[in-house]
Design an enzyme around this catalytic site. Structure first.
Site, PDB file in Angstrom:
ATOM      1  N   HIS A   1      36.276  64.094 -36.884  1.00 16.14           N
ATOM      2  CA  HIS A   1      35.762  62.974 -37.674  1.00 16.14           C
ATOM      3  C   HIS A   1      34.559  62.321 -36.985  1.00 16.14           C
ATOM      4  O   HIS A   1      34.484  62.288 -35.754  1.00 16.14           O
ATOM      5  CB  HIS A   1      36.853  61.905 -37.852  1.00 16.14           C
ATOM      6  CG  HIS A   1      38.121  62.404 -38.473  1.00 16.14           C
ATOM      7  ND1 HIS A   1      39.199  62.839 -37.726  1.00 16.14           N
ATOM      8  CD2 HIS A   1      38.470  62.545 -39.777  1.00 16.14           C
ATOM      9  CE1 HIS A   1      40.176  63.216 -38.541  1.00 16.14           C
ATOM     10  NE2 HIS A   1      39.758  63.056 -39.787  1.00 16.14           N
TER      11      HIS A   1
ATOM     12  N   ASP B   1      35.210  65.235 -31.833  1.00 14.22           N
ATOM     13  CA  ASP B   1      36.329  65.070 -32.766  1.00 14.22           C
ATOM     14  C   ASP B   1      35.881  65.538 -34.164  1.00 14.22           C
ATOM     15  O   ASP B   1      34.701  65.445 -34.519  1.00 14.22           O
ATOM     16  CB  ASP B   1      36.725  63.586 -32.797  1.00 14.22           C
ATOM     17  CG  ASP B   1      37.972  63.297 -33.608  1.00 14.22           C
ATOM     18  OD1 ASP B   1      39.031  63.138 -32.998  1.00 14.22           O
ATOM     19  OD2 ASP B   1      37.878  63.216 -34.860  1.00 14.22           O
TER      20      ASP B   1
ATOM     21  N   HIS C   1      36.824  55.403 -33.748  1.00 14.81           N
ATOM     22  CA  HIS C   1      36.528  54.762 -35.036  1.00 14.81           C
ATOM     23  C   HIS C   1      36.431  53.241 -34.924  1.00 14.81           C
ATOM     24  O   HIS C   1      35.970  52.593 -35.865  1.00 14.81           O
ATOM     25  CB  HIS C   1      37.594  55.115 -36.076  1.00 14.81           C
ATOM     26  CG  HIS C   1      37.620  56.554 -36.456  1.00 14.81           C
ATOM     27  ND1 HIS C   1      36.517  57.219 -36.935  1.00 14.81           N
ATOM     28  CD2 HIS C   1      38.616  57.489 -36.409  1.00 14.81           C
ATOM     29  CE1 HIS C   1      36.831  58.485 -37.182  1.00 14.81           C
ATOM     30  NE2 HIS C   1      38.094  58.680 -36.856  1.00 14.81           N
TER      31      HIS C   1
ATOM     32  N   ASP D   1      40.957  67.956 -33.415  1.00 17.41           N
ATOM     33  CA  ASP D   1      41.383  68.102 -34.815  1.00 17.41           C
ATOM     34  C   ASP D   1      40.447  69.049 -35.575  1.00 17.41           C
ATOM     35  O   ASP D   1      40.589  69.211 -36.791  1.00 17.41           O
ATOM     36  CB  ASP D   1      41.539  66.740 -35.534  1.00 17.41           C
ATOM     37  CG  ASP D   1      40.542  65.694 -35.097  1.00 17.41           C
ATOM     38  OD1 ASP D   1      39.574  66.044 -34.394  1.00 17.41           O
ATOM     39  OD2 ASP D   1      40.717  64.514 -35.471  1.00 17.41           O
TER      40      ASP D   1
HETATM   41  N1  Q9C Z   1      46.647  60.187 -43.735  1.00 14.44           N
HETATM   42  C1  Q9C Z   1      41.006  60.280 -35.373  1.00 14.44           C
HETATM   43  O1  Q9C Z   1      40.993  61.483 -35.398  1.00 14.44           O
HETATM   44  N2  Q9C Z   1      42.857  58.772 -42.132  1.00 14.44           N
HETATM   45  N3  Q9C Z   1      41.254  59.545 -36.459  1.00 14.44           N
HETATM   46  C2  Q9C Z   1      43.923  59.668 -42.340  1.00 14.44           C
HETATM   47  C3  Q9C Z   1      45.444  60.945 -43.674  1.00 14.44           C
HETATM   48  C4  Q9C Z   1      41.822  59.130 -41.287  1.00 14.44           C
HETATM   49  C5  Q9C Z   1      41.549  60.168 -37.718  1.00 14.44           C
HETATM   50  C6  Q9C Z   1      44.240  60.053 -43.706  1.00 14.44           C
HETATM   51  C7  Q9C Z   1      42.098  59.884 -40.061  1.00 14.44           C
HETATM   52  C8  Q9C Z   1      41.530  59.245 -38.837  1.00 14.44           C
HETATM   53  C9  Q9C Z   1      40.771  59.561 -34.106  1.00 14.44           C
HETATM   54 ZN    ZN Z   2      39.569  62.862 -35.678  1.00 13.94          ZN
END
Ligand code: Q9C
Ligand code: ZN
Length: 345
Positions: free
Chosen positions: A195, A193, A157, A282
């Protein structure tokens, strides 16, 4: 497979805003401890530590101003009288040409895009060590054919000058750039991933020497919300060199594998001679912050499919938050890949 480690990763564990409160981040040291345990349990791989990174490997993917900011953000936060983790709370929303403020709190907002990503006293050092391991894994694919960077915090990200989504330094992007600098003609980054890999997309968006492809949750309903749509295809000489494959809530392995086939065909057509896999798991059915429905039995097949590209491949650890299953799922992808490689299919 060679496994490149970042032994001091546990010195970083940030906080994030969740359900209206500041909590310890889902992105925790136990994640990598689990992956290491799972790999050692099955006798997978040879472990080596990352080496200090050449600053050039960072400056290729991040601005100097951003790296200087990250390196000094925590001491500046303290010097300004703050305590706890350094977190932003104001962002230059929808202001593309925002001025960069002078104060530490303003700069935290300027250089980030999410409230899930705090800077702790050791965040910079740990993030750099992770990038070092990723770059070393990339370099070693020349002689080894494949390697796995077992790192955290994740990186996909992080844009050229912003952190967010638990990511500070874009490990996968640094690995891709290293493969180019080591002589690859064109490198692909395949981001599996859950995301969208918005940072990697951002860094290479106007370039054709790194082809980026991400399979992820439709951003209209999921982080990173503002990037990851199918119509984002690249600009200038990078036009056509970015492929986004957003998938709906609840996506299972059949639909996910069709997207993977599309991604692999795209990368194959681009004639890439090296590959970085941004390896997040994930997508797992019980992941606490995600909603795809892949099962542990699905991961070896994903590794085997990726092996069909038959190019030097660096796997770089990204997300995956059900700690108990993380090791099993990562080991699944890597062992599936290795079995297919060894079989030469
Ligand atoms: N607390 C990766 O998988 N925000 N990043 C979280 C829940 C976004 C995930 C909200 C999650 C980012 C590398
Ligand atoms: Zn992720």
């Amino acid at each position: 497979m060679l496994v490149v480690t970042s032994p001091d990763h546990g010195r970083h564990h940030g906080s994030e805003i969740y359900n209206g409160a500041v909590v310890r981040s889902f992105e925790c040291p136990e994640r990598i401890a689990q992956v290491e345990r799972a790999l050692r349990d099955i006798g997978f791989g040879r472990f080596i530590a990352g080496k200090p990174i050449n600053p050039r490997d960072l400056l290729n993917v991040h601005s100097r101003q951003y790296l200087d900011f990250l390196a000094t953000a925590y001491p500046r936060w303290q010097a300004a009288g703050h305590t706890g983790d350094a977190m932003a709370h104001t962002w230059p929303a929808r202001a593309v040409d925002s001025r960069r403020p002078n104060g530490i709190v303003g700069q935290l907002g300027f250089h980030s895009f999410a409230a899930d990503c705090a800077i702790t006293p050791n965040t910079f050092d740990v993030a750099i060590a992770g990038a070092s391991a990723a770059v070393r894994a990339a370099s070693l694919t020349r002689t080894e054919g494949q390697a796995f960077a077992m790192v955290r915090p994740p990186g996909h990200h992080a844009t050229r000058d912003q952190f967010g989504g638990y990511c500070y330094i874009n490990n996968s992007a640094a690995a891709a750039q290293r493969l180019l600098d080591d002589g690859a003609h064109r490198v692909a980054v395949l981001d599996v991933d859950y995301h969208h890999g918005n940072g990697t997309q951002d860094i290479f968006y106007a370039r054709s020497d790194v082809v980026t492809c991400s399979i992820h949750a439709d951003p209209s309903g999921q982080f990173p919300w503002f990037f990851g749509y199918a119509e984002e295809t690249g600009v200038e000489s990078g036009e056509g060199a970015n492929l986004n494959l957003p998938l709906p809530r609840g996506t299972g392995i059949a639909q996910w594998r069709r997207a993977l086939d599309t991604a692999l065909a795209f990368i194959d057509t681009a004639q890439c001679d090296a590959l970085v896999v941004a390896l997040g798991v994930d997508t797992f059915e019980h992941d606490p912050i995600s909603d795809f429905t892949l099962s542990s039995a699905d991961y070896p097949g994903i590794g085997a499919a990726i092996a069909q590209l038959a190019v030097p491949t660096a796997f770089v650890m990204e997300g995956g938050y059900l700690t108990d299953a993380l090791g099993r799922n990562v080991a699944g992808v890597l062992s599936g890949f290795e079995a297919a490689r060894t079989a030469g299919v």
